[in-house]
Motif scaffolding. Structure first.
Motif, PDB file in Angstrom:
ATOM      1  N   THR A 106      52.142  89.722  69.950  1.00  0.00           N
ATOM      2  CA  THR A 106      52.631  88.847  71.012  1.00  0.00           C
ATOM      3  C   THR A 106      54.147  88.943  71.068  1.00  0.00           C
ATOM      4  O   THR A 106      54.812  88.802  70.040  1.00  0.00           O
ATOM      5  CB  THR A 106      52.238  87.381  70.743  1.00  0.00           C
ATOM      6  OG1 THR A 106      50.812  87.271  70.708  1.00  0.00           O
ATOM      7  CG2 THR A 106      52.787  86.454  71.832  1.00  0.00           C
ATOM      8  N   ILE A 107      54.701  89.197  72.239  1.00  0.00           N
ATOM      9  CA  ILE A 107      56.151  89.133  72.395  1.00  0.00           C
ATOM     10  C   ILE A 107      56.511  87.791  72.998  1.00  0.00           C
ATOM     11  O   ILE A 107      55.822  87.273  73.868  1.00  0.00           O
ATOM     12  CB  ILE A 107      56.711  90.296  73.239  1.00  0.00           C
ATOM     13  CG1 ILE A 107      56.137  90.292  74.656  1.00  0.00           C
ATOM     14  CG2 ILE A 107      56.455  91.627  72.559  1.00  0.00           C
ATOM     15  CD1 ILE A 107      56.818  91.284  75.596  1.00  0.00           C
ATOM     16  N   PHE A 108      57.608  87.201  72.510  1.00  0.00           N
ATOM     17  CA  PHE A 108      58.069  85.937  73.077  1.00  0.00           C
ATOM     18  C   PHE A 108      59.576  85.892  73.010  1.00  0.00           C
ATOM     19  O   PHE A 108      60.199  86.483  72.130  1.00  0.00           O
ATOM     20  CB  PHE A 108      57.396  84.737  72.418  1.00  0.00           C
ATOM     21  CG  PHE A 108      57.722  84.452  70.968  1.00  0.00           C
ATOM     22  CD1 PHE A 108      57.993  83.150  70.561  1.00  0.00           C
ATOM     23  CD2 PHE A 108      57.701  85.443  69.987  1.00  0.00           C
ATOM     24  CE1 PHE A 108      58.257  82.844  69.229  1.00  0.00           C
ATOM     25  CE2 PHE A 108      57.951  85.153  68.662  1.00  0.00           C
ATOM     26  CZ  PHE A 108      58.245  83.848  68.277  1.00  0.00           C
ATOM     27  N   GLY A 109      60.171  85.213  73.980  1.00  0.00           N
ATOM     28  CA  GLY A 109      61.619  85.178  74.050  1.00  0.00           C
ATOM     29  C   GLY A 109      62.103  84.022  74.884  1.00  0.00           C
ATOM     30  O   GLY A 109      61.349  83.410  75.645  1.00  0.00           O
ATOM     31  N   PHE A 110      63.400  83.742  74.739  1.00  0.00           N
ATOM     32  CA  PHE A 110      64.028  82.597  75.393  1.00  0.00           C
ATOM     33  C   PHE A 110      65.178  83.060  76.266  1.00  0.00           C
ATOM     34  O   PHE A 110      65.969  83.922  75.871  1.00  0.00           O
ATOM     35  CB  PHE A 110      64.519  81.618  74.321  1.00  0.00           C
ATOM     36  CG  PHE A 110      65.682  80.755  74.730  1.00  0.00           C
ATOM     37  CD1 PHE A 110      65.551  79.825  75.750  1.00  0.00           C
ATOM     38  CD2 PHE A 110      66.917  80.872  74.099  1.00  0.00           C
ATOM     39  CE1 PHE A 110      66.627  79.040  76.136  1.00  0.00           C
ATOM     40  CE2 PHE A 110      67.988  80.086  74.473  1.00  0.00           C
ATOM     41  CZ  PHE A 110      67.844  79.163  75.496  1.00  0.00           C
ATOM     42  N   SER A 111      65.297  82.493  77.461  1.00  0.00           N
ATOM     43  CA  SER A 111      66.395  82.766  78.377  1.00  0.00           C
ATOM     44  C   SER A 111      66.457  84.261  78.674  1.00  0.00           C
ATOM     45  O   SER A 111      65.519  84.820  79.231  1.00  0.00           O
ATOM     46  CB  SER A 111      67.698  82.215  77.798  1.00  0.00           C
ATOM     47  OG  SER A 111      68.720  82.171  78.760  1.00  0.00           O
ATOM     48  N   ALA A 112      67.532  84.958  78.300  1.00  0.00           N
ATOM     49  CA  ALA A 112      67.560  86.400  78.510  1.00  0.00           C
ATOM     50  C   ALA A 112      66.394  87.070  77.794  1.00  0.00           C
ATOM     51  O   ALA A 112      65.865  88.086  78.262  1.00  0.00           O
ATOM     52  CB  ALA A 112      68.884  86.983  78.017  1.00  0.00           C
ATOM     53  N   GLY A 113      65.989  86.518  76.665  1.00  0.00           N
ATOM     54  CA  GLY A 113      64.809  87.035  75.974  1.00  0.00           C
ATOM     55  C   GLY A 113      63.544  86.790  76.770  1.00  0.00           C
ATOM     56  O   GLY A 113      62.625  87.613  76.762  1.00  0.00           O
ATOM     57  N   GLY A 114      63.478  85.640  77.475  1.00  0.00           N
ATOM     58  CA  GLY A 114      62.350  85.369  78.349  1.00  0.00           C
ATOM     59  C   GLY A 114      62.327  86.296  79.550  1.00  0.00           C
ATOM     60  O   GLY A 114      61.264  86.739  80.008  1.00  0.00           O
ATOM     61  N   VAL A 115      63.516  86.608  80.085  1.00  0.00           N
ATOM     62  CA  VAL A 115      63.619  87.605  81.154  1.00  0.00           C
ATOM     63  C   VAL A 115      63.131  88.951  80.629  1.00  0.00           C
ATOM     64  O   VAL A 115      62.395  89.680  81.319  1.00  0.00           O
ATOM     65  CB  VAL A 115      65.069  87.723  81.656  1.00  0.00           C
ATOM     66  CG1 VAL A 115      65.204  88.828  82.685  1.00  0.00           C
ATOM     67  CG2 VAL A 115      65.533  86.398  82.257  1.00  0.00           C
ATOM     68  N   SER A 116      63.529  89.296  79.419  1.00  0.00           N
ATOM     69  CA  SER A 116      63.101  90.552  78.812  1.00  0.00           C
ATOM     70  C   SER A 116      61.583  90.630  78.707  1.00  0.00           C
ATOM     71  O   SER A 116      60.993  91.697  78.907  1.00  0.00           O
ATOM     72  CB  SER A 116      63.728  90.713  77.428  1.00  0.00           C
ATOM     73  OG  SER A 116      65.134  90.767  77.494  1.00  0.00           O
ATOM     74  N   VAL A 117      60.951  89.502  78.388  1.00  0.00           N
ATOM     75  CA  VAL A 117      59.491  89.478  78.301  1.00  0.00           C
ATOM     76  C   VAL A 117      58.877  89.900  79.629  1.00  0.00           C
ATOM     77  O   VAL A 117      57.962  90.733  79.682  1.00  0.00           O
ATOM     78  CB  VAL A 117      59.000  88.079  77.873  1.00  0.00           C
ATOM     79  CG1 VAL A 117      57.503  87.925  78.127  1.00  0.00           C
ATOM     80  CG2 VAL A 117      59.316  87.827  76.407  1.00  0.00           C
ATOM     81  N   HIS A 118      59.376  89.319  80.740  1.00  0.00           N
ATOM     82  CA  HIS A 118      58.861  89.703  82.056  1.00  0.00           C
ATOM     83  C   HIS A 118      59.119  91.181  82.334  1.00  0.00           C
ATOM     84  O   HIS A 118      58.258  91.884  82.879  1.00  0.00           O
ATOM     85  CB  HIS A 118      59.523  88.859  83.141  1.00  0.00           C
ATOM     86  CG  HIS A 118      59.067  87.433  83.179  1.00  0.00           C
ATOM     87  ND1 HIS A 118      57.790  87.063  83.551  1.00  0.00           N
ATOM     88  CD2 HIS A 118      59.723  86.274  82.880  1.00  0.00           C
ATOM     89  CE1 HIS A 118      57.678  85.735  83.488  1.00  0.00           C
ATOM     90  NE2 HIS A 118      58.834  85.248  83.084  1.00  0.00           N
ATOM     91  N   SER A 119      60.296  91.647  81.973  1.00  0.00           N
ATOM     92  CA  SER A 119      60.635  93.049  82.216  1.00  0.00           C
ATOM     93  C   SER A 119      59.751  93.980  81.392  1.00  0.00           C
ATOM     94  O   SER A 119      59.196  94.956  81.915  1.00  0.00           O
ATOM     95  CB  SER A 119      62.113  93.299  81.904  1.00  0.00           C
ATOM     96  OG  SER A 119      62.945  92.552  82.755  1.00  0.00           O
ATOM     97  N   LEU A 120      59.602  93.688  80.102  1.00  0.00           N
ATOM     98  CA  LEU A 120      58.777  94.535  79.249  1.00  0.00           C
ATOM     99  C   LEU A 120      57.332  94.568  79.728  1.00  0.00           C
ATOM    100  O   LEU A 120      56.667  95.608  79.660  1.00  0.00           O
ATOM    101  CB  LEU A 120      58.847  94.048  77.802  1.00  0.00           C
ATOM    102  CG  LEU A 120      60.198  94.205  77.103  1.00  0.00           C
ATOM    103  CD1 LEU A 120      60.183  93.504  75.753  1.00  0.00           C
ATOM    104  CD2 LEU A 120      60.574  95.669  76.931  1.00  0.00           C
ATOM    105  N   LEU A 121      56.863  93.431  80.216  1.00  0.00           N
ATOM    106  CA  LEU A 121      55.482  93.356  80.703  1.00  0.00           C
ATOM    107  C   LEU A 121      55.259  94.304  81.877  1.00  0.00           C
ATOM    108  O   LEU A 121      54.157  94.828  82.058  1.00  0.00           O
ATOM    109  CB  LEU A 121      55.160  91.919  81.117  1.00  0.00           C
ATOM    110  CG  LEU A 121      53.747  91.647  81.639  1.00  0.00           C
ATOM    111  CD1 LEU A 121      52.721  91.875  80.549  1.00  0.00           C
ATOM    112  CD2 LEU A 121      53.647  90.220  82.169  1.00  0.00           C
TER     113      LEU A 121
END
Length: 542
Positions: free
Chosen positions: A209-224
């Motif tokens: 599972t990948i999880f992230g906050f703020s820019a990390g949350g944006v990264s999650v959408h991008s990686l997906l």
């Protein structure tokens, strides 16, 4: 007698060796042995390289393979953060705890986990606006996740202009390589490391599972939505990561007039930066000069320095057309994202005035909605008695985070996967005067990790309410990593989001956990309708 002495000596030696093995566990990775440290019920391995140092000729190149090492790598000390600016008025230009040589990760595993444990794995991607952040923050330690039967991996990735940069000379060099989004390439390289090595730590590479906050949350959408990540993870959690293109930068590398919010290409931005440093030209000599710049002259926060009156030199994620072939929003709206379970959420009052929108009054804000102004007023201020600070805090949270998350959740449902939505609104009693409208950006993170004593500004022992909330949230996150469903016996029921009742988990200001239809529905509906007005409702991103 001599035999007894020898036996006693051997016993002491064996016990000492066994104690060393217990205190300093060792794992054989594909690049060599790493020696960690037992920290209570967790075994911690810090500063494991997942790529070669991105320095010299490897600056602005995709992550390069790690060279194997001989003997044991000491993985007991924190690594440097990726190069970033110092903080505070008298801080040095570059944070002394950061370095351009920073492609390391940390692993937290239950001390009892063995190679055959096959535990679920969670990979954390930190926030910081793509210009700051740390994989080694105590707020993101893995003790509680380990107690819940999950292995945690925290990864570093390049930041600011080190992580996102394009230039014509770079485009010519190694033409077959991905360009521009070096931060995303780092994240992908770390996930590839997990696939190759995590089973040796007791993890299951087929349950990540990948999880992230703020820019990390944006990264999650991008990686997906990046095609080359297929198979690297199996579930996602995005904290305050939005989901629409207003959060993910949409600048192509070399197309000036693309249909995007940012009309200036990434290459032009790179040339403007080079010019600001006295470097002209687009040949190999210019690139050599750029690579020769000291790191502290490159990391300036990555923001535009001259605004509308000067050349654009902003750095951020790039729609390059090869690695990032579509924006997250485009993928969601066309159903092109993979079928993966998702948790999405944000805080109830993410940020106040000027963080996202710099209007100065309620009337000015509602005017930006055009023909939807009356509907916006009815949703945000039906009786006309709310303070502007409350309205703008709610609007900012909805526009950048909550409505885009709902859009992504709906796309997830349409694609045949479950989605779970949360809103985090808890505010300590002592802070409610300072934060009267809800929880600010990042308030939820220490609860998801159950690291309350590492909260920013934490004073005194966490309250019983806080401890219970953190226990529940950490259990939700671990359960989701295990099965794709956050629920289990003994926890408040978290309903799957649906398009009929709009059910979500609402963590209220007093810490009470309530499953209910989304109370923000009217606000999010008008935001959704106003998406076409994005060119008028100026946002500043995260």
């Amino acid at each position: 007698m001599k035999k007894l002495v020898l036996l006693f000596t051997f016993s002491i030696s064996f016990s000492a060796q066994a104690q060393t093995e217990t205190n300093n566990p060792k794992v054989i990775t594909q690049n060599g042995i790493v020696r960690g440290l037992n920290d209570g019920e967790s075994s911690v391995f810090k500063g494991i390289p997942f790529a070669a140092p991105p320095v010299g000729e490897f600056r602005w190149r995709p992550p390069q393979p790690v060279k194997n090492w001989e003997g044991e790598l000491d993985a007991t000390k924190p690594c440097k953060d990726c190069a970033q600016s110092g903080f505070g008025p008298n801080a040095p230009k570059m944070n002394p705890n950061s370095s351009e040589d920073c492609l390391f990760l940390n692993v937290w595993k239950p001390a009892s986990a063995t190679k055959n444990s096959k535990l679920p794995v969670m990979v954390w991607i930190y926030g910081g606006g793509f210009v700051a952040g740390s994989a080694s923050s105590p707020q993101n330690y893995g003790h509680s996740l380990n107690k819940n039967g999950v292995i945690l991996v925290n990864v570093n990735y390049r930041l600011g202009r080190m992580g996102f940069f394009a230039h014509p000379a770079l485009s010519k060099e190694h033409a077959d390589e991905f360009k521009g989004n070096y931060a995303y390439m780092d994240q992908i390289a770390a996930l590839q490391w997990v696939q190759k090595n995590i089973s040796e730590f007791g993890g299951d590479p087929k349950n990540v599972t990948i999880f992230g906050f703020s820019a990390g949350g944006v990264s999650v959408h991008s990686l997906l939505t990046i095609p080359s990540t297929k198979g690297l993870f199996h579930k996602v959690i995005s904290h305050s990561g939005g989901g629409r293109d207003g959060v993910l930068t949409g600048r192509p590398i070399n197309k000036e007039d693309a249909d995007t919010f940012y009309k200036v290409s990434a290459e032009t931005i790179g040339k403007n930066f080079a010019t600001a440093k006295g470097i002209e030209g687009i040949d190999a000599e210019a690139l050599a000069k750029l690579r020769a710049l000291p790191a502290d002259s490159i990391i300036d926060g990555g923001r535009e320095t001259n605004g509308e009156n000067g050349p654009r030199i902003y750095s951020g994620p790039i729609f390059d057309g090869k690695l990032v072939t579509q924006t997250a929003e485009t993928a969601y709206l066309t159903g092109k994202q993979p079928k993966i379970p998702m948790i999405l959420g944000n805080c109830s009052a993410e940020n106040g005035r000027e963080f996202v929108n710099n209007t100065r009054s309620k009337d000015d804000l509602f005017v930006l909605f055009g023909d939807l102004g009356a509907e916006a007023k009815a949703a945000y201020d039906p009786d006309g008695d709310k303070k502007f600070e409350e309205v703008i805090a709610k609007f900012n949270s909805d526009w950048v985070w909550a409505e885009p998350a709902r859009m992504a959740a709906r796309a997830t449902l349409a694609n045949g996967s479950p989605a779970y939505i949360f809103q985090f609104g808890y505010v300590p009693v002592a802070a409610q005067q300072r934060s009267p409208y809800g929880a600010g950006h990042g308030s939820d993170i220490s609860f998801a990790f159950n690291t309350l004593n590492a909260r920013w500004g934490q004073q005194g022992e966490p309250t019983a309410v806080e401890k219970e909330l953190a226990n529940v949230m950490c259990a939700y996150w671990a359960n989701f990593a295990k099965t794709g469903n956050p629920n289990t016996e003994g926890l408040p029921k978290w309903p799957v989001y649906n398009n009929q009742n709009y059910d979500m988990l609402d963590i209220e200001m007093d810490g009470k956990i309530v499953a209910k239809p989304d109370p923000r529905k009217a606000r999010l509906d008008v935001i959704e309708k106003a998406v076409k007005y994005r060119s008028k409702i100026q946002t500043r991103g995260i």
